[in-house]
Write a protein that holds these residues in place. Structure first.
Motif, short mmCIF file in Angstrom:
data_model
loop_
_atom_site.label_atom_id
_atom_site.label_comp_id
_atom_site.label_asym_id
_atom_site.label_seq_id
_atom_site.Cartn_x
_atom_site.Cartn_y
_atom_site.Cartn_z
N GLY A 84 -3.24 1.76 -65.33
CA GLY A 84 -3.99 0.60 -65.61
C GLY A 84 -3.40 0.01 -66.42
O GLY A 84 -3.93 -0.86 -66.94
N MET A 85 -1.94 -0.74 -65.64
CA MET A 85 -1.06 -1.62 -66.97
C MET A 85 -2.39 -2.95 -66.75
O MET A 85 -1.35 -3.63 -68.41
CB MET A 85 0.46 -1.50 -66.01
N ASN A 86 -2.50 -3.04 -66.03
CA ASN A 86 -3.40 -4.69 -66.73
C ASN A 86 -4.73 -3.94 -67.03
O ASN A 86 -5.38 -4.84 -66.20
CB ASN A 86 -3.31 -5.23 -64.87
N THR A 87 -5.57 -3.20 -67.44
CA THR A 87 -6.79 -3.34 -67.57
C THR A 87 -6.62 -2.66 -69.78
O THR A 87 -5.23 -2.70 -69.46
CB THR A 87 -7.34 -1.62 -67.74
N PRO A 88 -7.54 -2.83 -70.13
CA PRO A 88 -7.53 -2.23 -71.25
C PRO A 88 -7.14 -1.11 -71.59
O PRO A 88 -6.93 -0.84 -73.17
CB PRO A 88 -8.66 -2.91 -71.79
N GLU A 130 1.57 1.18 -73.32
CA GLU A 130 0.65 1.97 -72.58
C GLU A 130 -0.68 1.67 -74.54
O GLU A 130 -1.48 1.15 -74.83
CB GLU A 130 0.21 2.45 -72.28
N GLU A 131 0.17 1.89 -75.73
CA GLU A 131 -0.41 2.28 -76.50
C GLU A 131 -0.37 1.32 -77.79
O GLU A 131 -1.58 0.50 -77.24
CB GLU A 131 0.63 3.18 -77.37
N ALA A 132 0.34 0.34 -77.00
CA ALA A 132 -0.14 -1.48 -77.58
C ALA A 132 -1.27 -1.47 -76.96
O ALA A 132 -1.61 -2.99 -77.82
CB ALA A 132 1.94 -2.05 -77.53
N ILE A 133 -1.14 -1.58 -76.21
CA ILE A 133 -2.07 -2.42 -75.05
C ILE A 133 -3.41 -1.80 -75.89
O ILE A 133 -4.07 -2.47 -76.21
CB ILE A 133 -1.97 -2.13 -73.81
N ILE A 134 -3.78 -0.82 -75.81
CA ILE A 134 -5.07 -0.03 -76.50
C ILE A 134 -4.97 -0.25 -78.40
O ILE A 134 -6.19 -1.62 -78.67
CB ILE A 134 -5.04 1.49 -76.29
N VAL A 159 3.13 -6.97 -72.40
CA VAL A 159 3.43 -6.41 -73.61
C VAL A 159 4.70 -6.64 -73.57
O VAL A 159 5.92 -6.69 -72.83
CB VAL A 159 3.35 -5.07 -73.28
N ARG A 160 5.20 -6.96 -74.44
CA ARG A 160 7.01 -7.06 -75.11
C ARG A 160 7.54 -6.61 -76.38
O ARG A 160 6.21 -6.70 -77.52
CB ARG A 160 7.69 -8.59 -74.85
N GLU A 161 8.46 -6.72 -76.40
CA GLU A 161 8.17 -6.19 -77.71
C GLU A 161 8.97 -6.92 -78.79
O GLU A 161 9.98 -7.84 -77.62
CB GLU A 161 10.33 -5.38 -77.58
N ALA A 162 9.43 -7.53 -79.90
CA ALA A 162 9.67 -8.54 -80.99
C ALA A 162 9.92 -8.60 -82.21
O ALA A 162 9.00 -8.52 -83.09
CB ALA A 162 9.10 -9.96 -80.06
N GLY A 163 11.66 -8.76 -82.81
CA GLY A 163 11.61 -8.05 -84.11
C GLY A 163 11.14 -6.77 -84.89
O GLY A 163 10.77 -6.74 -85.71
N GLY A 164 10.49 -5.86 -84.13
CA GLY A 164 10.42 -4.20 -84.08
C GLY A 164 8.77 -4.18 -83.68
O GLY A 164 8.44 -3.71 -84.01
N ASN A 165 8.05 -5.49 -83.31
CA ASN A 165 6.33 -5.34 -83.58
C ASN A 165 6.56 -5.29 -81.29
O ASN A 165 7.42 -5.53 -81.56
CB ASN A 165 6.11 -6.16 -84.23
N TRP A 166 5.10 -4.72 -81.73
CA TRP A 166 4.75 -5.73 -80.12
C TRP A 166 4.02 -6.56 -79.82
O TRP A 166 3.31 -6.46 -81.57
CB TRP A 166 3.67 -3.72 -79.66
N VAL A 167 3.95 -7.52 -79.41
CA VAL A 167 2.75 -8.59 -78.62
C VAL A 167 2.34 -8.52 -77.40
O VAL A 167 2.90 -8.25 -76.60
CB VAL A 167 4.05 -9.94 -79.09
N VAL A 168 1.26 -8.12 -77.83
CA VAL A 168 0.41 -7.67 -76.64
C VAL A 168 -0.29 -9.76 -76.07
O VAL A 168 -0.73 -10.11 -77.39
CB VAL A 168 -0.37 -6.99 -76.56
N THR A 169 -0.08 -9.62 -75.30
CA THR A 169 -0.52 -11.34 -74.70
C THR A 169 -1.78 -11.26 -73.87
O THR A 169 -1.64 -10.70 -72.60
CB THR A 169 0.25 -12.55 -73.90
N TRP A 170 -3.15 -11.89 -74.16
CA TRP A 170 -4.33 -11.45 -73.20
C TRP A 170 -4.17 -12.51 -72.66
O TRP A 170 -4.62 -13.70 -73.03
CB TRP A 170 -5.16 -10.68 -74.07
N THR A 171 -4.68 -12.96 -71.52
CA THR A 171 -4.88 -14.05 -71.21
C THR A 171 -6.03 -13.88 -69.63
O THR A 171 -6.20 -12.93 -69.31
CB THR A 171 -3.88 -14.55 -69.96
N GLY A 178 -5.51 -17.78 -73.71
CA GLY A 178 -5.62 -16.09 -74.01
C GLY A 178 -5.37 -15.94 -76.13
O GLY A 178 -5.66 -16.95 -76.56
N TYR A 179 -4.89 -14.13 -76.26
CA TYR A 179 -4.33 -14.42 -77.38
C TYR A 179 -3.07 -13.51 -77.26
O TYR A 179 -2.66 -12.87 -76.24
CB TYR A 179 -5.45 -13.92 -78.18
#
Length: 195
Positions: A84-88, A130-134, A159-171, A178-179
């Motif tokens: 479910g990597m493409n799901t919420p 997976e946790e970042a997406i949720i 999902v990607r990592e950037a500067g020690g944080n997670w960035v989740v892009t929803w399209t 998207g966001y």
């Protein structure tokens, strides 16, 4: 002097044979380990795919060469299957294998990410994509993303990592936009920007 020269040649010859034997033995050990590790990788991935036919990601993320009490080499292999990597609400399960020491017996699977909630705040660690997406749509401060995901059911996270944080892009193709949601390692929403 001739006898002494022959003796010296014999010693050099014997020493050379010993060095060659050591090199051959080391080469055979390297080859044996390489073949064993390739076999282990193949078996683990085949087993994971069979156990998780709907998984989006099946991978070995860590392994270590070990020696048991009998002096035989085996591999301790840690692997994951993610669905479910493409799901919420994706899921992640970890598997441990002991190859071949335990006749390819896998340890008990550990469900690492399941349900659709994750921690946030002090003591929390968002360790997996997976946790970042949720977290991106369920943690405090993400209600606009939750509404976006609910309204546009074609929304897909990356999902990607950037500067020690997670960035989740929803399209969403239906929305046409998207966001980007930035999430700290402790689950705090650091920012939401239109993508």
């Amino acid at each position: 002097m001739g006898e002494r020269m022959r003796h010296r040649r014999l010693v050099v010859y014997i020493f050379g044979l010993i060095v060659i034997a050591i090199l051959i033995a080391a080469g055979m050990k390297f080859y044996e380990t390489k073949v064993l590790s390739d076999d282990a990788r193949t078996y683990v991935l085949e087993d994971l795919r069979a156990k998780n036919p709907d998984a989006d990601v099946v991978e070995i993320f860590a392994w270590e060469s070990k020696t048991n009490d009998a002096g035989s080499q085996y591999f301790l292999i840690n692997a994951r299957a993610s669905e479910g990597m493409n799901t919420p609400c994706p899921k992640r399960t970890h598997y441990t294998y002991y190859y071949p020491a335990e006749n390819f017996v896998a340890g008990t699977p550990e469900r690492v990410v399941y349900g659709c909630s994750v921690c946030e705040g002090a003591g929390c660690v968002i360790a997996f994509p997976e946790e970042a997406i949720i977290a991106s749509h369920t943690n405090s401060g993400s209600s606009s993303i939750d509404a976006f995901v609910a309204r546009y059911t074609d929304s897909v996270p990356t999902v990607r990592e950037a500067g020690g944080n997670w960035v989740v892009t929803w399209t969403s193709e239906a929305a046409g936009y998207g966001y980007n949601v930035e999430i700290a390692q402790d689950g705090e929403i650091k920012g939401i920007n239109r993508a």
